[in-house]
Design an enzyme around this catalytic site. Sequence first.
Site, PDB file in Angstrom:
ATOM      1  N   GLY A 122       0.570  -1.054  -0.388  1.00  0.00           N
ATOM      2  CA  GLY A 122       0.139   0.276  -0.046  1.00  0.00           C
ATOM      3  C   GLY A 122       0.554   1.221  -0.245  1.00  0.00           C
ATOM      4  N   GLN A 171       3.198  10.112   0.804  1.00  0.00           N
ATOM      5  CA  GLN A 171       4.453   8.863   0.660  1.00  0.00           C
ATOM      6  C   GLN A 171       5.778   9.828   0.041  1.00  0.00           C
ATOM      7  OE1 GLN A 171       2.293   5.018   1.659  1.00  0.00           O
ATOM      8  NE2 GLN A 171       4.079   4.951   2.861  1.00  0.00           N
ATOM      9  N   CYS A 218       5.650  -0.002   6.948  1.00  0.00           N
ATOM     10  CA  CYS A 218       5.367   1.177   6.379  1.00  0.00           C
ATOM     11  C   CYS A 218       6.625   1.120   5.367  1.00  0.00           C
ATOM     12  CB  CYS A 218       4.741   2.277   7.539  1.00  0.00           C
ATOM     13  SG  CYS A 218       4.249   3.712   6.033  1.00  0.00           S
ATOM     14  N   LEU A 219       6.088   1.460   4.253  1.00  0.00           N
ATOM     15  CA  LEU A 219       7.477   1.654   3.157  1.00  0.00           C
ATOM     16  C   LEU A 219       8.068   2.993   3.348  1.00  0.00           C
ATOM     17  CD1 LEU A 219       5.718   0.557   0.111  1.00  0.00           C
ATOM     18  CD2 LEU A 219       7.364  -0.237   1.112  1.00  0.00           C
ATOM     19  N   HIS A 276      -4.652   1.668   7.240  1.00  0.00           N
ATOM     20  CA  HIS A 276      -3.046   2.112   7.540  1.00  0.00           C
ATOM     21  C   HIS A 276      -3.200   3.754   6.478  1.00  0.00           C
ATOM     22  CE1 HIS A 276       1.441   2.095   7.582  1.00  0.00           C
ATOM     23  NE2 HIS A 276       1.385   2.327   6.701  1.00  0.00           N
ATOM     24  N   GLU A 277      -4.052   2.396   4.931  1.00  0.00           N
ATOM     25  CA  GLU A 277      -3.476   3.888   3.921  1.00  0.00           C
ATOM     26  C   GLU A 277      -4.489   5.041   4.471  1.00  0.00           C
ATOM     27  OE1 GLU A 277      -1.042   3.681   2.317  1.00  0.00           O
ATOM     28  OE2 GLU A 277      -0.349   2.289   2.848  1.00  0.00           O
ATOM     29  N   HIS A 290      -2.491   7.770   6.658  1.00  0.00           N
ATOM     30  CA  HIS A 290      -1.829   8.702   5.818  1.00  0.00           C
ATOM     31  C   HIS A 290      -1.998   9.919   5.797  1.00  0.00           C
ATOM     32  CE1 HIS A 290       2.588   6.573   6.259  1.00  0.00           C
ATOM     33  NE2 HIS A 290       2.135   5.562   5.912  1.00  0.00           N
TER      34      HIS A 290
END
Length: 155
Positions: free
Chosen positions: A46, A51, A89-90, A131-132, A135
């Site tokens: 994701g 990000q 998380c990326l 999660h997304e 963000h």
Amino acid sequence: MAKLKIVKFGDPMLRKVSRPVEEITPRILTLLDDMTETMRDAGGCGLAAVQVGVLRRVVVIEVEEGKVIELINPKIISFAGEQEEAEGCLSNPGNYGLTKRPKVAIVRALDRHGKEIEIKGTDLLARAICHECDHLDGKLYTDIQIRPLSREELS
Ligand code: NI
């Protein structure tokens, strides 16, 4: 398509609230494509536009290989149950934490054609949706993590 640079934890950008997309322009479509390429290249499931430094409410998710979910202006309209799982998380590569998330989440959004869609996510997809969407409001999984997980615990 182009691979974009991923903003890392500690960058104040990740704490900003993203703005809704008012019109789905070619730029938004390119952003979606680039985000998918960036997410895949980084081996994530994701990615939110913030990000990659774009403060727009745009998300891509791929928990099932080959099935990319593109969400524009996503809004979680209902959720149910509970799960405690490892989350990463990326923007925080190599780190994971134990978090509590809903077991099921239903999100309403626009697709790339401007059509309203509703997606019901269970387990990993529910986590990714939550999660997304977090963000987009400047929230990170570490805000809610019960505790960090070590590499050994991830198995
Ligand atoms: Ni993330």
